[in-house]
Design a protein around this motif. Structure first.
Motif: not given
Length: 351
Positions: A125, A129, A239
């Motif tokens: 995350r 990302n 990702a």
């Protein structure tokens, strides 16, 4: 569980056979074989941490991704050449693995699995990302070169150049050789001792915490090598290349192949996602969309019928055949089955 031994002749046969297959194939089939070699390294990282050290880690794909994304920075931004960039980024992944190993000092089993998957999600995350670190267009990676030779994966219409595939084979062979050397020595024995019983290992003088740090670092380093090779094979990373689900898929095929041996990692590479079996299913049988279902059902069947995996069962059968061949033959004129008089004596003695 056994200590691995390096056998030069079988290893040379496997390496030469793989090189020949890479040479005679082309296109998607060569790329599938090349990707199988890379997946074998990622599965080997699970063999190290789970099969030999007995720690359940679900962050191997995150370690691979960290090395891959670092590779894009050091090649495109710093101009670090191959193979220095590969080693440096793998060492970064090893340091990250040692950091994730800290909770393993106090917890193990399912609790450690939850902590490592939480770490993998955090890395996914906040790094993969994070658009400030990972633009939506992906992270470009410069082609590897060595002494002026272009070792890149693509050139024109060729999507899998032989030079890149052979480079992957050489890197994988060196990593496997290094692991076998470590696992066959004192390091491997300490891994197995901690896996068997941490308290008994500590009582015998083994530094359990240091052993776990080394195990996590070694497995993350191998995963980092795989992540760098995935980066070189793609030319850029996003990702989606290293999600938690991808790591779980590789873990599943590692268990299917046999998570306690190098042979199991090789089988996992062959049957892993985007490997040669996947390419055959997709191109020949048009079953590529059902790969996850097929591999999941195969994993369930293997766990029920053969918990040691394909490689473990093959090793058991090979040991059985060797023991039968080495058994001395019965003397001539003798019958191995007991006759009726012997059975009567045995029954009367039992009574």
């Amino acid at each position: 569980m056994r200590i691995p031994r390096f056998r030069p002749i079988p290893a040379a046969v496997v390496a030469v056979a793989t090189g020949v297959l890479l040479a005679v194939t082309s296109g998607t089939y060569r790329f599938g074989l090349t990707y199988s070699i890379i997946l074998m390294l990622l599965a080997l990282s699970y063999v190290v941490i789970t099969g030999y050290l007995g720690q359940i880690s679900l962050a191997q794909a995150a370690f691979a991704g960290a090395a891959g994304f670092m590779l894009s920075k050091v090649t495109a931004g710093w101009g670090l050449p191959f193979p220095v960039a590969l080693v440096f980024c793998s060492l970064v992944a090893a340091g990250l693995g040692m950091l994730v190993a800290l909770p393993a000092f106090r917890i193990r089993g399912a609790q450690l699995a939850i902590v490592t998957i939480a770490a993998a999600l955090a890395i996914e995350r906040f790094v993969f990302n994070n658009y400030s670190l990972t633009p939506p267009s992906g992270n470009p990676i410069a082609n590897p070169t060595l002494f002026g030779l272009n070792l890149g994966v693509r050139e024109g219409s060729d999507i899998a150049r032989l030079s890149f595939s052979l480079t992957v084979l050489v890197v994988a062979a060196l990593v496997v050789w290094g692991f076998i050397r470590l696992a066959s020595g004192d390091t491997g024995r300490t891994f197995l001792a901690v896996r068997a019983n941490e308290r008994a290992a500590a009582a015998s003088g083994i530094n359990v915490r240091l052993t776990k740090l080394v195990g996590f670092g070694l497995s993350a380093f191998i995963a980092g090598v795989a992540g760098c090779l995935i980066g070189y094979s793609a030319g850029q990373l996003s990702a989606e290349s290293f999600t938690v689900f991808v790591g779980l898929q590789v873990l599943a095929v590692a268990y299917l192949g046999g998570i306690t041996s190098v042979g199991g990692a090789m089988i996992a590479g062959v049957i892993g996602p985007l490997g040669i079996v996947y390419v055959l299913l997709h191109n020949v049988f048009d079953f590529g969309d059902y790969y996850a279902l097929i591999s999941g059902l195969a994993l369930i069947a293997t766990a029920i019928v053969n918990p040691v995996g394909v490689a473990g069962e093959a090793s058991r059968i090979a040991d059985l055949l060797r023991s039968r061949r080495s058994r001395p033959p019965a003397p001539p004129g003798t019958d191995s089955a007991p006759n009726a008089d012997d059975r009567k004596v045995a029954v009367s003695d039992a009574g």
